[in-house]
Scaffold this active site. Structure first.
Site, short mmCIF file in Angstrom:
data_model
loop_
_atom_site.label_atom_id
_atom_site.label_comp_id
_atom_site.label_asym_id
_atom_site.label_seq_id
_atom_site.Cartn_x
_atom_site.Cartn_y
_atom_site.Cartn_z
N CYS A 70 -3.08 6.52 3.08
CA CYS A 70 -3.77 6.85 4.34
C CYS A 70 -2.96 6.48 5.58
CB CYS A 70 -5.16 6.24 4.39
SG CYS A 70 -5.26 4.48 3.99
N ASP B 187 -9.57 11.37 10.22
CA ASP B 187 -9.67 10.59 8.99
C ASP B 187 -8.84 11.25 7.88
OD1 ASP B 187 -10.39 9.10 6.80
OD2 ASP B 187 -12.56 9.25 7.14
N HIS C 202 -8.84 10.48 4.79
CA HIS C 202 -9.44 10.23 3.48
C HIS C 202 -10.20 11.43 2.92
CE1 HIS C 202 -8.72 6.22 5.21
NE2 HIS C 202 -8.48 5.87 3.96
#
Length: 374
Positions: free
Chosen positions: A73, A262, A264
């Site tokens: 990430c 994000d 993820h």
């Protein structure tokens, strides 16, 4: 207009609050009530790099790393910062992406981030270069590690035409950056034949990364206001950070919340190439997030890296002025120090930092004023 921006009210996402408070996205100010569509178009135009799966193993075919899910990430956040710097340099800060975009320079930028060993800024290159920073493939990076890795990688890609400076020990030393960015007899890079890029010949465009620790287990409240202010500076490229062991790319703020992209989400790996067939068109869309997210600024991890991009020397001098006035002088507890190292062989006439310094009685000096070129 794209149907993304004309949803029914019942389906309306909660990405941007309906508030009179200004919304800031990488140095741009918006009104959430009047400019919601514009905010979303701006955010959707940012390059969004996420976990991918099904790529050629990192480290060779004996490796099992065919996905970066669970560990990549912060590497993806680093890609987002670098990608946005390249977009600003080569296409302009106001450039916007739409699903039909086939701009050759845009596609050339995107190609540098493909999930394969030969791409200049691929997950493969970043992960393998991380080994030189003591991080084995599959280990989680912090903001400082990704900053150091990107600094090494950009040296090998002349087309991208930028340099990275990582400011350490909460200190920005102006003359070090000037020395790094000034190019003697530099030439303007070119792309796609005769079309010149916007890279100035006497200044190596600067991606400035400032790793900071703003508390122990959580952000010290004294830093919250100044951290929000950093998103308002015109040269802002946001903040790499996140929550503990969960990296996020913060691109703006509204009220006491930060807006972020994000990484993820796990998507399949693939190539966009020249974006000719339907599969390539669909793959391009996976690099653009439909809606951002937001969390209270108090909820982010205290380990962060502030990011700024200065395409010209004038941009850098303006940034120094903003940092001094808005992040240092006006704060009881500044985020960082702004200093100048005066080298003995530089004359005052040659030393641009001299314009910025009110006194010259010591080796390291606080910068109080910077004269911006007209």
């Amino acid at each position: 207009m794209d149907s993304l921006f004309t949803q029914n009210i019942s389906d309306e996402p909660e990405d941007i609050p309906q508030t009179d408070e200004p919304v800031w996205v990488l140095g741009k100010q918006y009104n959430a009530i009047k400019e919601l569509d514009a905010i979303r178009r701006d955010i959707r135009s940012k390059l969004w790099f996420t976990y991918r799966k099904g790529f050629v193993p990192i480290g060779g075919y004996n490796s099992t790393f065919t996905t970066d899910k669970g560990w990549g990430c912060m590497l993806r956040c680093g890609q987002m910062v670098l990608g946005q710097a390249l977009i600003i340099l080569h296409l302009g800060r106001d450039w916007q992406w739409i699903p039909e975009t086939k701009n050759s320079t845009y596609l050339k930028i995107l190609k540098r981030f493909e999930d394969k060993r030969t791409a200049a800024f691929s997950i493969h290159q970043i992960a393998l270069t991380g080994a030189s920073e003591g991080k084995a493939v599959g280990q989680w990076f912090g903001p400082n590690t990704i900053a150091q890795v990107l600094k090494k990688l950009v040296v090998y890609d002349e087309w991208s035409s930028i340099t990275i400076h990582v400011a350490l020990d909460n200190t920005l030393i102006v003359n070090d950056i000037l020395k790094q960015c000034r190019v003697e007899g530099g030439t303007t890079a070119e792309a796609d034949g005769d079309v010149p890029l916007k890279a100035p010949s006497q200044w190596k465009p600067l991606l400035l990364l400032i790793p900071l620790r703003l508390g122990l287990s959580e952000i010290n409240p004294v830093y919250i206001n100044v951290l929000k202010t950093s998103f308002k500076i015109p040269q802002s490229l946001g903040v790499m950070g996140g929550k503990p062991n969960l990296a996020l790319y913060f691109i703006g703020c509204v009220g006491n919340e930060v807006i972020y992209l994000d990484p993820h989400t796990t998507q399949r790996s693939g190539t966009v190439n020249r974006k000719i067939d339907e599969e390539e068109i669909e793959m391009d869309a996976t690099y653009h997030c439909k809606f951002a997210s937001r969390i209270p600024i108090t909820g982010i991890d205290p380990s962060v890296a502030l990011c700024f991009f200065c395409a010209t020397e004038k941009d850098f001098k303006s940034l120094c002025k903003s940092i001094q006035e808005e992040l240092i002088t006006s704060e009881k507890q500044p985020l960082l120090e702004l200093c100048a190292e005066r080298l003995a062989y530089w004359s005052p006439a040659e030393d641009v930092a001299a314009e910025a310094i009110a006194t010259s009685s010591c080796k390291y000096l606080y910068i109080n004023t910077i004269l911006i070129e007209k």
